[in-house]
Motif scaffolding. Structure first.
Motif, short mmCIF file in Angstrom:
data_model
loop_
_atom_site.label_atom_id
_atom_site.label_comp_id
_atom_site.label_asym_id
_atom_site.label_seq_id
_atom_site.Cartn_x
_atom_site.Cartn_y
_atom_site.Cartn_z
N MET A 1 86.74 31.76 26.67
CA MET A 1 87.72 32.51 25.86
C MET A 1 87.67 33.98 26.26
N SER A 2 88.84 34.58 26.43
CA SER A 2 88.88 35.98 26.86
C SER A 2 88.74 36.93 25.68
N ASN A 3 87.94 37.99 25.88
CA ASN A 3 87.74 39.01 24.86
C ASN A 3 88.67 40.18 25.11
N ILE A 4 89.54 40.46 24.14
CA ILE A 4 90.47 41.57 24.26
C ILE A 4 90.12 42.62 23.21
N VAL A 5 89.99 43.88 23.65
CA VAL A 5 89.80 44.98 22.71
C VAL A 5 91.13 45.71 22.59
N LEU A 6 91.60 45.84 21.35
CA LEU A 6 92.86 46.53 21.08
C LEU A 6 92.55 47.82 20.34
N VAL A 7 93.02 48.95 20.89
CA VAL A 7 92.83 50.24 20.22
C VAL A 7 94.21 50.76 19.84
N GLU A 8 94.52 50.72 18.57
CA GLU A 8 95.87 51.06 18.08
C GLU A 8 95.75 51.46 16.62
N ASP A 9 96.23 52.66 16.28
CA ASP A 9 96.07 53.15 14.90
C ASP A 9 97.25 52.76 14.01
N ASP A 10 98.33 52.27 14.59
CA ASP A 10 99.51 51.94 13.80
C ASP A 10 99.48 50.46 13.41
N ALA A 11 99.26 50.21 12.10
CA ALA A 11 99.11 48.83 11.64
C ALA A 11 100.37 48.01 11.86
N ALA A 12 101.53 48.67 11.87
CA ALA A 12 102.79 47.95 12.08
C ALA A 12 102.85 47.36 13.49
N ILE A 13 102.08 47.94 14.40
CA ILE A 13 102.02 47.41 15.77
C ILE A 13 100.82 46.49 15.95
N SER A 14 99.66 46.93 15.45
CA SER A 14 98.45 46.14 15.68
C SER A 14 98.48 44.81 14.92
N GLY A 15 99.08 44.81 13.71
CA GLY A 15 99.10 43.58 12.91
C GLY A 15 99.69 42.40 13.65
N PRO A 16 100.97 42.52 14.06
CA PRO A 16 101.59 41.41 14.80
C PRO A 16 100.87 41.09 16.11
N LEU A 17 100.35 42.16 16.78
CA LEU A 17 99.67 41.95 18.06
C LEU A 17 98.41 41.09 17.88
N VAL A 18 97.61 41.45 16.88
CA VAL A 18 96.38 40.70 16.62
C VAL A 18 96.71 39.24 16.31
N ARG A 19 97.75 39.04 15.50
CA ARG A 19 98.13 37.67 15.13
C ARG A 19 98.56 36.87 16.35
#
Ligand code: CA
Length: 226
Positions: A1-19
């Protein structure tokens, strides 16, 4: 499984991305600022997705720090600052790819897959770089001239690693200063010149007809391929 680190302060962007990334089977770790992300990065990371506009430090500085530490994973930049894109992937080449906001999630997933595929294949060869009779092993932090190991300080090694990775191309003073010392070039070009001259001496380079490192007037330095 690949490990991705996401650095993003805007929840409107990070929320859908994480999902979406989670649904695709990736293991996603989210940070809302640059410094905590930098502290947690290690070699188990397969991909860094990085917003440029962060609350604590500039995303570009995060990317430069990552490059400076010679991690093998690729960096995908997210930015609303389209005017910076050329610098990110061109001259500065701190990132492997970028997306300008707003972007479609499907397009982002395609980029993520491509970057992960590429880094799978590249892991071994990028670790050891040889140009002429100089060999640099990034993860072991060792450098050789022929069979002789060069006794380099940490800064000299980093300078050599950056220059040899871009062999054949000029690397600007600003980039070298930012990558090795994390400062702007104005304060201390002397420091850079001193380290380059020590490095040349240890490589037994000729100042007048350099075999390895040439000075590129008004720009910086170039490791010679030919
Ligand atoms: Ca942001």
């Amino acid at each position: 499984m690949s490990n991705i680190v996401l650095v993003e302060d805007d929840a409107a962007i990070s929320g859908p991305l994480v999902r979406v990334l989670g649904r695709e089977g990736y293991n996603v770790t989210l940070f809302e600022a640059g410094k905590p992300a930098l502290e947690s990065l290690n070699n188990t990371v397969d991909l860094l997705i990085l917003d440029l506009g962060l609350p604590d430090i500039d995303g570009l500085d995060v990317a430069r720090h990552v490059r400076n530490r010679h991690f093998g994973f690729p960096i995908l930049i997210l930015t609303a600052r389209s005017e910076e894109v050329d610098m990110v992937v061109g001259l500065d080449s701190v990132a492997d790819d970028y997306m300008v906001k707003p972007f479609r999630l499907a397009e982002l997933l395609a980029r993520v897959r491509a970057l992960l595929r590429r880094s799978d294949h590249n892991e071994a060869p990028t670790d050891t770089i040889q140009v002429k009779d100089i060999t640099v092993n990034i993860s072991a932090r060792r450098a050789f001239r022929g069979d002789d190991e060069l006794q380099l300080t940490a800064k000299e090694f980093e300078l050599l690693a950056i220059l040899i990775r871009h062999a054949g191309s000029a690397v600007s003073r600003d980039d070298l200063m930012a990558e090795v010392w994390g400062e702007s070039a104005e304060d201390s070009t002397k420091k850079l010149d001193m380290h380059i001259s020590w490095l040349r001496r240890k490589m037994r380079d000729e100042v007048n007809s350099p075999r390895y490192i040439s000075t590129v007037r008004g720009v910086g330095f170039r490791f010679e391929r030919e």
